[in-house]
Design an enzyme around this catalytic site. Structure first.
Site, mmCIF file in Angstrom:
data_model
loop_
_atom_site.group_PDB
_atom_site.id
_atom_site.type_symbol
_atom_site.label_atom_id
_atom_site.label_comp_id
_atom_site.label_asym_id
_atom_site.label_seq_id
_atom_site.Cartn_x
_atom_site.Cartn_y
_atom_site.Cartn_z
ATOM 1 N N CYS A 225 7.322 -27.291 15.345
ATOM 2 C CA CYS A 225 6.423 -27.908 16.329
ATOM 3 C C CYS A 225 7.215 -28.873 17.217
ATOM 4 O O CYS A 225 8.051 -28.432 17.995
ATOM 5 C CB CYS A 225 5.265 -28.623 15.634
ATOM 6 S SG CYS A 225 4.380 -27.637 14.424
ATOM 7 N N HIS B 295 -0.913 -22.652 14.979
ATOM 8 C CA HIS B 295 0.140 -23.638 15.176
ATOM 9 C C HIS B 295 0.304 -24.508 13.925
ATOM 10 O O HIS B 295 -0.677 -25.020 13.388
ATOM 11 C CB HIS B 295 -0.195 -24.525 16.376
ATOM 12 C CG HIS B 295 0.874 -25.512 16.720
ATOM 13 N ND1 HIS B 295 2.023 -25.165 17.377
ATOM 14 C CD2 HIS B 295 0.978 -26.844 16.473
ATOM 15 C CE1 HIS B 295 2.787 -26.229 17.533
ATOM 16 N NE2 HIS B 295 2.170 -27.269 16.983
ATOM 17 N N ASP C 157 -2.049 -20.243 19.099
ATOM 18 C CA ASP C 157 -1.259 -21.445 19.362
ATOM 19 C C ASP C 157 -1.458 -21.863 20.810
ATOM 20 O O ASP C 157 -0.961 -21.201 21.723
ATOM 21 C CB ASP C 157 0.216 -21.166 19.074
ATOM 22 C CG ASP C 157 1.082 -22.413 19.117
ATOM 23 O OD1 ASP C 157 0.604 -23.460 19.603
ATOM 24 O OD2 ASP C 157 2.238 -22.347 18.664
#
Length: 271
Positions: free
Chosen positions: A156, A235, A203
């Site tokens: 991330c 995500h 995502d």
């Protein structure tokens, strides 16, 4: 099922049993990927202050590791249990792992709705000007350990910095990024070494259109690259998957396998 688009052949499905010790004294070398990823349990690494930055360090149970892995976390930092467990898993694969505290002890809360927390302000506070120097401290620590090669793995928030470490002169030989966020085109086109990406089906930070753009930009670099898409994931799955869901569990474990295989191929890894 899993959907993959990759410049390499699809990864083999492998079973995973947490916390199985696999390393022994001697060289860090294995014939097959060990059964090493942990979803639960207690961290086995240690925290150490180095040049003003707190580091989470996890060492392999073998002598003279040849490859160091700089582990770059999501916004939940090294304080998140899953991040420490995943760093430990890379160590059990034979890598010396260093994870810098990217947020100086103040990561994002587990609940973004926590009163007083603003994710936009948090991201602005921890931009490249603030984060690059912290990343460089972790890189410097690894450089002093005597490892031959350095790889970076980012998740991330940290995925962006895994890309940034592949720019010329940074000293990182290969990188892996799971669902990277805030990634800019110039950070993609600047890579000078191999990069592997694990993408989530759902995502908002990497839509299908953006994923296609990233693939096209990577192709233009003429460097080895890989982009794998995991169905049934969202995500954050590379670290915080709901492992009671078979697709999410498979996605997390396979993304870990993807990173280990990538480092084996392009950083002279432990296997």
């Amino acid at each position: 099922m899993i959907s993959m688009r990759s410049s390499l052949s699809a990864l083999l499905l492998w079973s995973v049993v947490p916390l199985i010790p696999v390393a022994s004294a001697g060289e860090c070398s294995y014939g097959d990927i060990p059964q090493i990823i942990a979803h639960t349990g207690e961290p086995v690494g240690r925290e150490e202050k180095y040049n003003g930055v707190n580091l989470y360090i996890s060492e392999p149970g073998c002598e003279n590791p040849k490859v160091g892995v700089l582990y770059l976390t999501d916004v939940f930092g090294i304080q998140l249990l899953e991040n420490k467990l995943l760093a430990d898993s890379f160590a059990r694969a034979g890598f010396l792992v260093v994870a810098p505290d990217l947020f100086d002890g103040e990561p994002a809360p587990a609940d973004f709705g926590t009163p007083g927390f603003n994710i936009t302000d948090f991201i602005l506070k921890h931009g490249p000007n603030a984060t690059d120097p912290i990343v460089d401290v972790g890189l410097a620590y690894l450089g002093e350990t005597g490892v031959d090669k350095i790889a970076a793995t980012g998740y991330c928030f940290g995925g962006r910095y895994a890309f940034r470490l592949l720019a010329a002169g940074k000293g990182v030989d290969a990188a892996f990024a799971a669902h990277p966020s805030l990634l800019e085109d110039r950070e993609i086109t600047a890579v000078t070494n191999p990069i592997s990406v694990a993408a989530a089906e759902s995502d908002t930070t990497m839509s299908p259109e953006r994923r296609s753009q990233i693939e096209a930009l990577l192709a233009d670099t003429k460097k080895p690259y890989q982009v794998n898409l995991y169905s049934g994931t969202s995500h954050g799955f590379g670290v915080r998957a709901n492992v009671s869901d078979p697709q999410q569990k498979f996605g997390k474990e396979s993304a870990f396998s993807q990173a280990v295989r990538w480092f084996e191929a392009w950083a002279g890894g432990a296997l």
